[in-house]
Write a protein that holds these residues in place. Structure first.
Motif, PDB file in Angstrom:
ATOM      1  N   ARG A  12      65.165  -1.519  66.793  1.00  0.00           N
ATOM      2  CA  ARG A  12      65.708  -0.567  67.772  1.00  0.00           C
ATOM      3  C   ARG A  12      65.691  -1.158  69.186  1.00  0.00           C
ATOM      4  O   ARG A  12      66.612  -0.929  69.975  1.00  0.00           O
ATOM      5  N   ILE A  13      64.642  -1.906  69.517  1.00  0.00           N
ATOM      6  CA  ILE A  13      64.586  -2.532  70.842  1.00  0.00           C
ATOM      7  C   ILE A  13      65.732  -3.523  71.005  1.00  0.00           C
ATOM      8  O   ILE A  13      66.421  -3.552  72.034  1.00  0.00           O
ATOM      9  N   ILE A  14      65.960  -4.346  69.983  1.00  0.00           N
ATOM     10  CA  ILE A  14      67.056  -5.317  70.053  1.00  0.00           C
ATOM     11  C   ILE A  14      68.389  -4.597  70.182  1.00  0.00           C
ATOM     12  O   ILE A  14      69.262  -5.007  70.969  1.00  0.00           O
ATOM     13  N   ALA A  15      68.572  -3.509  69.432  1.00  0.00           N
ATOM     14  CA  ALA A  15      69.824  -2.756  69.505  1.00  0.00           C
ATOM     15  C   ALA A  15      70.053  -2.207  70.907  1.00  0.00           C
ATOM     16  O   ALA A  15      71.179  -2.231  71.429  1.00  0.00           O
ATOM     17  N   GLU A  16      68.995  -1.720  71.548  1.00  0.00           N
ATOM     18  CA  GLU A  16      69.117  -1.160  72.892  1.00  0.00           C
ATOM     19  C   GLU A  16      69.452  -2.227  73.930  1.00  0.00           C
ATOM     20  O   GLU A  16      70.099  -1.934  74.944  1.00  0.00           O
TER      21      GLU A  16
END
Length: 501
Positions: A82-86
């Motif tokens: 999720r961090i990478i996606a954000e």
């Protein structure tokens, strides 16, 4: 780090060891744009001492991480996804600046990165052993254990994608990591390590040491490293394999390639040409499965080379930061010079230059960039070096074939066996040829499609071992057997018992 990567600011990156930024003891190395020569960042040239510290940190973190419930490991991996996606937009800009790949390519690739973390977070929950009752009143069951400290050596052409492919499987299995990225693209792996801490992974689970061959050698030879995973050139792979063999450490080696693309007369020609264009020139030809040897049935050979030439001439070479750029620079001056050496030699060999071959005229801000135009040679024979050796740049060959047998002979005339592609509307023949072509990954009527569920890896000079899928997860685990006596009476062999084995 915020969702936006400040590319206009030169950043002085430290090593990432034991969950913290650490200064390190080596010299500073500059990271410059291959398109403009602009300084993007500086990193540390890790010394043997720095590498040992990273391995110590990974070893200290291993027992607790290995003992963590798989559901908790899965939750943390999904958090990292999720961090990478954000932060995907900023990460794509950074990768484009460092590698020279057009921003349109990088945005498309970054969009899929979280899938690998989500996939391995999912399948680790389904890992099961087996149990059997066997002859003599015994129960056997199997169990999996992680190896411990794993060394991941990653390349410059897909710094995040290839790292996450390895990292997701290794961490899901319960291993801890020391990552040594390519010295040409070292920045994004450092950010991934920091984001892993933000996601809640324990200190020491993911460590990154930057540097060149010296740091890489120190890592693969460190006695705490229990498994090695390298994507790189075949020459480097041989050195790593020798170092691993000295300590009997298992390896995955994803190495070079010389991908044949077989185009039969019954293929949809415009589709095959579009596929050829993509396979040859995405990432400026700097992928291990780049379509580099086009083998075309002689009845459509003139039409194919005419259409391919016309499409190549329309490709836009230029600033990778611009969304309409198709072809960026190659990674370094050495790569540029190698490409032009292949071009000069192939001209001298008598092959027909269809398009490219000369240094492109670009704007002044790109004058220091390492640009090679997309270049196509026709009538290339198996004796020419362009047919046999990996260029790792946008220089490709086209060779005619008579029939299926001739096509296979040409396709398999290589020391490499990584990727291959077949274009044909005769699905029976396509499957038949796929069964005979020497490649670890074969595409039919497409090229370079990748997925967490689809295994990836070659053999011969292309290395060994598999990425993706259950094969990758299990390669990061040792499997052992436990044998339990269930009979009430023990058979004492030397007291006259008769059971053995």
């Amino acid at each position: 780090m915020s969702a936006s990567v400040p590319l206009t600011d030169i950043r002085d990156f430290k090593l990432h060891i034991a969950g913290e930024w650490q200064t390190g003891t080596g010299e500073r190395r500059q990271v410059r744009s291959p398109a403009t020569g602009t300084l993007i960042a500086t990193v540390t040239e890790a010394t043997d001492h720095d590498v040992a510290a990273a391995c110590d940190a990974a070893a200290a973190a291993f027992p607790a991480w290995a003992a963590t419930d798989t559901a908790e490991r899965a939750r943390l991996l999904r958090g990292l996804a999720r961090i990478i996606a954000e932060r995907m937009d900023g990460l794509a800009e950074l990768e484009s600046a460092v590698t020279g790949r057009p921003i349109r390519e990088m945005r498309a690739q970054m969009g899929r990165i979280p899938e690998w973390l989500d996939y391995f977070a999912g399948i680790i929950l389904g890992l099961e052993g087996e149990a059997n009752r066997v002859k003599g009143g015994f129960l056997t069951y199997t169990q999996y254990r992680p190896y411990g400290v794993c060394a991941l050596l990653t390349p410059w052409n897909h710094p995040v994608l290839i790292l996450v492919k390895k990292l997701a499987a290794a961490l899901a299995a319960g291993n801890t990591l020391v990552i040594k990225p390519s010295e040409l693209a070292p920045v994004s792996p450092l950010l991934i390590a920091q984001w892993a801490r933000e996601a809640g992974l324990p200190a020491g689970a993911v460590n990154v040491v930057t540097g060149g061959a010296t740091a890489g050698a120190a890592l693969v030879n460190n006695p705490q490293v229990a498994r090695i995973d390298l994507t790189g050139g075949t020459t480097t792979g041989k050195r790593v394999a020798a170092a691993a063999a000295e300590r009997l450490v298992p390896c995955t080696l994803e190495l070079g390639g010389k991908t044949p693309v077989v185009i039969f007369a019954d293929s949809q020609l415009d589709e095959a040409v579009a596929g050829a264009l993509f396979s040859a020139f995405v990432a400026a030809g700097q992928t291990c499965v780049s379509g580099s040897r086009f083998l075309v049935e002689d009845s459509i050979y003139p039409q194919f080379i005419a259409k391919l030439t016309e499409r190549v001439k329309r490709l836009k070479i230029g600033d990778p930061a611009l969304p309409d750029t198709d072809i960026g620079p190659v990674i370094s001056a050495a790569s540029r010079d190698r490409c032009f050496a292949f071009i000069a030699e192939t001209k001298a060999d008598g092959a027909r230059l269809l398009v490219g071959g000369e240094r492109p005229a670009l704007s002044s801000n790109l004058s220091d960039g390492f640009f090679v135009p997309p270049t196509v040679f026709a009538d290339v024979t198996p004796k020419m070096r362009l047919f046999r050796d990996e260029v790792f740049g946008p220089v490709v060959s086209v060779t005619p074939f008579r029939d299926e047998e001739h096509a296979l002979a040409l396709a398999n005339d290589s020391d490499f066996a990584l990727g291959a592609a077949i274009w044909s509307r005769d699905i029976i023949r396509a499957h038949r040829v796929a069964g005979k072509i020497r490649a670890g990954v074969t595409w039919i009527n497409d090229h370079h499609k990748n997925d967490p569920r689809s295994i990836w890896g070659g053999y011969d000079m292309s290395g060994y071992g598999k990425e993706n899928g259950w094969d990758a997860l299990k390669s990061y685990l040792t499997k052992s057997s436990v044998v339990v006596r269930t009979e009430a009476q023990f058979s004492d062999w030397f007291a006259g018992g008769h059971r053995y084995g």
